[in-house]
Design a protein around this motif. Structure first.
Motif, PDB file in Angstrom:
ATOM      1  N   LEU A 212       0.853  -1.191   0.000  1.00  0.00           N
ATOM      2  CA  LEU A 212       0.000   0.000   0.000  1.00  0.00           C
ATOM      3  C   LEU A 212       0.890   1.243   0.000  1.00  0.00           C
ATOM      4  O   LEU A 212       1.978   1.254   0.578  1.00  0.00           O
ATOM      5  CB  LEU A 212      -0.919   0.017   1.228  1.00  0.00           C
ATOM      6  CG  LEU A 212      -2.038  -1.024   1.233  1.00  0.00           C
ATOM      7  CD1 LEU A 212      -2.807  -0.968   2.552  1.00  0.00           C
ATOM      8  CD2 LEU A 212      -2.993  -0.810   0.055  1.00  0.00           C
ATOM      9  N   SER A 213       0.418   2.297  -0.674  1.00  0.00           N
ATOM     10  CA  SER A 213       1.213   3.516  -0.769  1.00  0.00           C
ATOM     11  C   SER A 213       0.341   4.736  -0.506  1.00  0.00           C
ATOM     12  O   SER A 213      -0.882   4.628  -0.331  1.00  0.00           O
ATOM     13  CB  SER A 213       1.824   3.640  -2.165  1.00  0.00           C
ATOM     14  OG  SER A 213       0.795   3.913  -3.098  1.00  0.00           O
ATOM     15  N   VAL A 214       0.956   5.914  -0.527  1.00  0.00           N
ATOM     16  CA  VAL A 214       0.217   7.164  -0.341  1.00  0.00           C
ATOM     17  C   VAL A 214      -0.861   7.311  -1.420  1.00  0.00           C
ATOM     18  O   VAL A 214      -1.910   7.912  -1.179  1.00  0.00           O
ATOM     19  CB  VAL A 214       1.194   8.373  -0.352  1.00  0.00           C
ATOM     20  CG1 VAL A 214       0.430   9.693  -0.301  1.00  0.00           C
ATOM     21  CG2 VAL A 214       2.155   8.281   0.821  1.00  0.00           C
ATOM     22  N   ALA A 215      -0.606   6.728  -2.602  1.00  0.00           N
ATOM     23  CA  ALA A 215      -1.599   6.807  -3.677  1.00  0.00           C
ATOM     24  C   ALA A 215      -2.911   6.144  -3.258  1.00  0.00           C
ATOM     25  O   ALA A 215      -3.997   6.662  -3.537  1.00  0.00           O
ATOM     26  CB  ALA A 215      -1.056   6.140  -4.951  1.00  0.00           C
ATOM     27  N   HIS A 216      -2.819   4.989  -2.569  1.00  0.00           N
ATOM     28  CA  HIS A 216      -4.035   4.321  -2.078  1.00  0.00           C
ATOM     29  C   HIS A 216      -4.754   5.192  -1.055  1.00  0.00           C
ATOM     30  O   HIS A 216      -5.984   5.308  -1.072  1.00  0.00           O
ATOM     31  CB  HIS A 216      -3.690   2.969  -1.452  1.00  0.00           C
ATOM     32  CG  HIS A 216      -3.108   1.980  -2.408  1.00  0.00           C
ATOM     33  ND1 HIS A 216      -1.749   1.806  -2.543  1.00  0.00           N
ATOM     34  CD2 HIS A 216      -3.699   1.150  -3.293  1.00  0.00           C
ATOM     35  CE1 HIS A 216      -1.531   0.877  -3.467  1.00  0.00           C
ATOM     36  NE2 HIS A 216      -2.695   0.467  -3.951  1.00  0.00           N
ATOM     37  N   LEU A 217      -3.967   5.785  -0.160  1.00  0.00           N
ATOM     38  CA  LEU A 217      -4.540   6.683   0.849  1.00  0.00           C
ATOM     39  C   LEU A 217      -5.279   7.829   0.169  1.00  0.00           C
ATOM     40  O   LEU A 217      -6.432   8.127   0.484  1.00  0.00           O
ATOM     41  CB  LEU A 217      -3.419   7.234   1.747  1.00  0.00           C
ATOM     42  CG  LEU A 217      -3.811   8.398   2.665  1.00  0.00           C
ATOM     43  CD1 LEU A 217      -4.861   7.975   3.677  1.00  0.00           C
ATOM     44  CD2 LEU A 217      -2.580   8.947   3.396  1.00  0.00           C
ATOM     45  N   LYS A 218      -4.600   8.452  -0.798  1.00  0.00           N
ATOM     46  CA  LYS A 218      -5.183   9.641  -1.427  1.00  0.00           C
ATOM     47  C   LYS A 218      -6.445   9.277  -2.206  1.00  0.00           C
ATOM     48  O   LYS A 218      -7.469   9.977  -2.123  1.00  0.00           O
ATOM     49  CB  LYS A 218      -4.166  10.326  -2.350  1.00  0.00           C
ATOM     50  CG  LYS A 218      -4.690  11.688  -2.808  1.00  0.00           C
ATOM     51  CD  LYS A 218      -3.628  12.599  -3.366  1.00  0.00           C
ATOM     52  CE  LYS A 218      -4.243  13.984  -3.609  1.00  0.00           C
ATOM     53  NZ  LYS A 218      -4.002  14.461  -4.956  1.00  0.00           N
ATOM     54  N   PHE A 219      -6.402   8.158  -2.923  1.00  0.00           N
ATOM     55  CA  PHE A 219      -7.602   7.766  -3.675  1.00  0.00           C
ATOM     56  C   PHE A 219      -8.785   7.526  -2.748  1.00  0.00           C
ATOM     57  O   PHE A 219      -9.905   7.985  -2.993  1.00  0.00           O
ATOM     58  CB  PHE A 219      -7.357   6.497  -4.510  1.00  0.00           C
ATOM     59  CG  PHE A 219      -8.646   5.978  -5.090  1.00  0.00           C
ATOM     60  CD1 PHE A 219      -9.192   6.563  -6.227  1.00  0.00           C
ATOM     61  CD2 PHE A 219      -9.352   4.949  -4.462  1.00  0.00           C
ATOM     62  CE1 PHE A 219     -10.407   6.130  -6.729  1.00  0.00           C
ATOM     63  CE2 PHE A 219     -10.576   4.511  -4.961  1.00  0.00           C
ATOM     64  CZ  PHE A 219     -11.104   5.101  -6.094  1.00  0.00           C
ATOM     65  N   THR A 220      -8.520   6.813  -1.647  1.00  0.00           N
ATOM     66  CA  THR A 220      -9.604   6.485  -0.708  1.00  0.00           C
ATOM     67  C   THR A 220     -10.239   7.760  -0.146  1.00  0.00           C
ATOM     68  O   THR A 220     -11.466   7.880  -0.054  1.00  0.00           O
ATOM     69  CB  THR A 220      -9.057   5.609   0.441  1.00  0.00           C
ATOM     70  OG1 THR A 220      -8.440   4.461  -0.126  1.00  0.00           O
ATOM     71  CG2 THR A 220     -10.166   5.173   1.381  1.00  0.00           C
ATOM     72  N   LEU A 221      -9.375   8.718   0.204  1.00  0.00           N
ATOM     73  CA  LEU A 221      -9.904   9.961   0.775  1.00  0.00           C
ATOM     74  C   LEU A 221     -10.621  10.813  -0.265  1.00  0.00           C
ATOM     75  O   LEU A 221     -11.611  11.474   0.035  1.00  0.00           O
ATOM     76  CB  LEU A 221      -8.778  10.751   1.455  1.00  0.00           C
ATOM     77  CG  LEU A 221      -8.164  10.036   2.672  1.00  0.00           C
ATOM     78  CD1 LEU A 221      -7.023  10.868   3.259  1.00  0.00           C
ATOM     79  CD2 LEU A 221      -9.221   9.736   3.738  1.00  0.00           C
ATOM     80  N   GLU A 222     -10.110  10.779  -1.519  1.00  0.00           N
ATOM     81  CA  GLU A 222     -10.793  11.518  -2.597  1.00  0.00           C
ATOM     82  C   GLU A 222     -12.178  10.935  -2.866  1.00  0.00           C
ATOM     83  O   GLU A 222     -13.159  11.667  -3.012  1.00  0.00           O
ATOM     84  CB  GLU A 222      -9.969  11.459  -3.899  1.00  0.00           C
ATOM     85  CG  GLU A 222      -8.913  12.537  -3.967  1.00  0.00           C
ATOM     86  CD  GLU A 222      -7.951  12.351  -5.143  1.00  0.00           C
ATOM     87  OE1 GLU A 222      -7.951  11.252  -5.770  1.00  0.00           O
ATOM     88  OE2 GLU A 222      -7.201  13.285  -5.409  1.00  0.00           O
TER      89      GLU A 222
END
Ligand code: PHE
Length: 320
Positions: A212-222
């Motif tokens: 998991l990366s920051v990209a997963h975090l950002k997508f989930t929050l978006e």
């Protein structure tokens, strides 16, 4: 006497009048008795015929009286029935129901969004150990969050949880990865003003898996922001610091008419946190986030004073 009785009887409309009539005509000192008393003044040969006529008159008046009595009785019964009758077409008086609190409504909405993305909902205790609330979350003794002034301590080792992050620890100790949970609930801090309550609500999120990366975090929050605030909502990550995430971010949402607003803290799970729950940080990665529910409710509904939520003014509550 007969004509008089018929005349009077026809005018009678209630029980009282009926009773006066009975006394007047049929009573012991009534008119019929009066007629009978005349008997002794008559010559003996006329008496039988006279007596017979008076008796016939009595029977006749008694009969009329009885008919009238029954008629009045029927009217009374009818009136009684009228009064008891229920008009099913009259609109009912609406019973006032309670109203669900805007904070709980927003919290349920947050839950629905994450559940639809595959997150489980779990809960943790509001009375926490300092180990779950701080140490296991890589928050050492010297960190300002442990300062007596921010937290409600019960004993040296117990406090009212200051955030929902200890539920991350409890969940990781109980389950094996992959994990995707959110945890809604009450948290406590020693603060009270227009933007802080000593008791407020957070929703924690934790996702642990491989790669998991920051990209997963950002997508989930978006995805969350779009569903919560509308398609136009954008998300921005700003570098920040939390002891339990590395890197850490403050997360802003762009809302037209408002600009960028900070709604949550987030980051990649710190390897030290994985070590504290016995996960291998070489194998597992994760992101976590925590949001303040009152804050999101204030943005969503344009409420400017957080204390409105605890005033319990029903006019305020029922407008959301
Ligand atoms: N627990 C943090 C707070 O209360 C928010 C947070 C949760 C930050 C998870 C990062 C990860 O402010």
């Amino acid at each position: 006497v007969e004509m008089e009785a018929i005349e009077k009887l026809s005018k009678i409309s209630n029980v009282q009048e009926l009773e006066s009539f009975r006394i007047e005509f049929l009573g012991k000192k009534g008119k019929i008795t009066g007629l009978m008393k005349n008997l002794k003044n008559l010559p003996p040969e006329e008496r039988p015929a006279y007596g017979k006529r008076v008796n016939e008159l009595r029977e006749k008046i008694e009969k009329l009286f009885e008919e009238k009595r029954q008629q009045i009785q029927r009217i009374l019964e009818q009136e009684k029935m009228e009064k008891m009758r229920i008009d099913v077409t009259v609109p009912g008086a609406r019973r006032k129901l309670g109203h669900s609190h805007p904070v709980l409504k927003v919290m349920e909405e947050i839950e629905r969004i994450f559940v639809s993305m595959g997150f489980d909902v779990v809960e943790g205790p509001e009375i926490e150990t300092t180990w779950h609330n701080f140490d296991a979350l890589n928050t050492p003794e010297w960190h300002p969050a442990r300062d007596e002034h921010d937290s409600f301590y019960i004993t040296d080792d117990l406090l009212l949880r200051t955030h929902t992050s200890p539920v991350q620890i409890r969940t990781m100790l109980e389950r094996k990865p992959p994990i995707a949970i959110i945890s809604p609930g009450k948290v406590y801090r020693r603060d009270y003003d227009a933007t802080h309550l000593p008791m407020f609500h957070q929703v924690e999120g934790l996702h642990v898996d491989r790669d998991l990366s920051v990209a997963h975090l950002k997508f989930t929050l978006e995805e969350f922001a779009r569903r919560m605030f509308g398609e136009g909502a954008k998300v921005r990550l700003r570098p920040s610091f939390f002891p339990f995430t590395e890197p850490s971010f403050e997360v802003d949402v762009y809302l037209s008419g408002y600009g960028w607003l900070e709604i949550l803290g987030a980051g990649m799970v710190d390897p030290n946190v994985f070590l504290n729950v016995g996960y291998d940080p070489e194998e597992w990665t994760g992101y976590a986030f925590g949001m303040g529910v009152e804050r999101i409710a204030m943005l969503k509904y344009g409420i400017t004073d957080i204390r409105e939520f605890v005033r319990n003014d029903v006019r305020f509550l029922s407008s959301y």
